[in-house]
Motif scaffolding. Sequence first.
Motif, PDB file in Angstrom:
ATOM      1  N   LYS A 122       0.841  -1.190   0.000  1.00  0.00           N
ATOM      2  CA  LYS A 122       0.000   0.000   0.000  1.00  0.00           C
ATOM      3  C   LYS A 122       0.877   1.242   0.000  1.00  0.00           C
ATOM      4  N   ASN A 158      -5.371   5.708  -1.879  1.00  0.00           N
ATOM      5  CA  ASN A 158      -6.770   5.641  -2.305  1.00  0.00           C
ATOM      6  C   ASN A 158      -7.698   6.449  -1.407  1.00  0.00           C
ATOM      7  N   TYR A 159      -7.120   7.349  -0.588  1.00  0.00           N
ATOM      8  CA  TYR A 159      -7.950   8.203   0.270  1.00  0.00           C
ATOM      9  C   TYR A 159      -8.944   8.982  -0.571  1.00  0.00           C
ATOM     10  N   GLY A 161     -11.501   7.733  -1.977  1.00  0.00           N
ATOM     11  CA  GLY A 161     -12.141   6.894  -2.976  1.00  0.00           C
ATOM     12  C   GLY A 161     -13.491   6.454  -2.422  1.00  0.00           C
ATOM     13  N   GLN A 162     -13.603   5.176  -2.069  1.00  0.00           N
ATOM     14  CA  GLN A 162     -14.832   4.701  -1.440  1.00  0.00           C
ATOM     15  C   GLN A 162     -14.842   4.967   0.058  1.00  0.00           C
ATOM     16  N   LYS A 182     -18.849   8.126   2.314  1.00  0.00           N
ATOM     17  CA  LYS A 182     -17.407   7.935   2.443  1.00  0.00           C
ATOM     18  C   LYS A 182     -17.010   8.055   3.916  1.00  0.00           C
TER      19      LYS A 182
END
Length: 336
Positions: A122, A158-159, A161-162, A182
């Motif tokens: 990550k 990926n902050y 994102g979902q 979110k």
Amino acid sequence: MDLQQYKAEDFILNDSFVRYCLRSNEKDVLFWEDWLERYPHKQEEAAKAREWLFRLGLRITPDEKEAEFGKLKAAIAVADTPVKRISWKRITRIAAAVALPLAAATWWLATHRTVASKEDAKSYTLFKAGDSLRRHVMLADGSLVVLNAHSTLKVPANYNGQQRDLILEGEALFEVAKAEGKPFTVYTGNLQVQALGTAFKLRAYHYEEQAAVTLVEGKVRVAQETAVAELIPGEQLTTGKAHARFVKNKFDPEKEKAWRSGRLVFHNASPDEIAATLGYWYGINVKVITRKNKPIRFNGVFNNKPLNEVLAAVCFVNGLQSVTKNDTLFVQPISK
């Protein structure tokens, strides 16, 4: 134009303000932090501009940028503020202004990115606050993090994102932007704090046995092992860092207000009060040692000053010196 007349669209067209948002120029950062403190009635417009900047500026493809422009145009059209009268021509100017620092922003993110481990691969953006100063971090969703000294924040690639997950070591104040669907969650050890549209502070320094969650606005849910608790504004939860031992208390809102504004006040403070205040303010373990026959008291007011300046004043007035050993700062009588 007078800065006090600025609206959000004016801020975002100001090159100095853009550099402040990107934290790319120390002089601009210091100027705008001081200016916004002196003119708090402009903080809302400035925050709106920062959010626009990050929504537009952290995209790197033309299609994504065009999509964001469309969202911004729609948001402005329905906003119940004077900004709704802004023209599409003005939007284009805003987009052009943001495009200039885009390459710098992309480079800045890349150079701050690190790999957590080879197993999960990550990628993170890593933010660190220095030994005696806080750091303000504006996230891609418009959330603001005030990172206290001796603290580290990891922001996954990926902050926003979902989900919106963060990893904290130390202490930080989070002013969370609303984002439907979110979840915003901060992790420290086995402790999780989840919030939505909230301002809260999380403290979990390695040298302290307890962690603490302080809720300023909104609502948070705290989870640790099998224990779960929710806080309302004005409540503080403390717990063991290794195992759940939830205890709720009220906190002094004026103390937190002073912390947020950077105004450090000593009023006839005893050695224990000096140690506790410095530890609370700068995230360091402090011990103040005095001679038995020479009690001390200290008065002083400091606005956004680093630890070394505050220490110099405390030591000069009381004939003391400061020495750091391992992770502890000792304030003690001058050796003869």
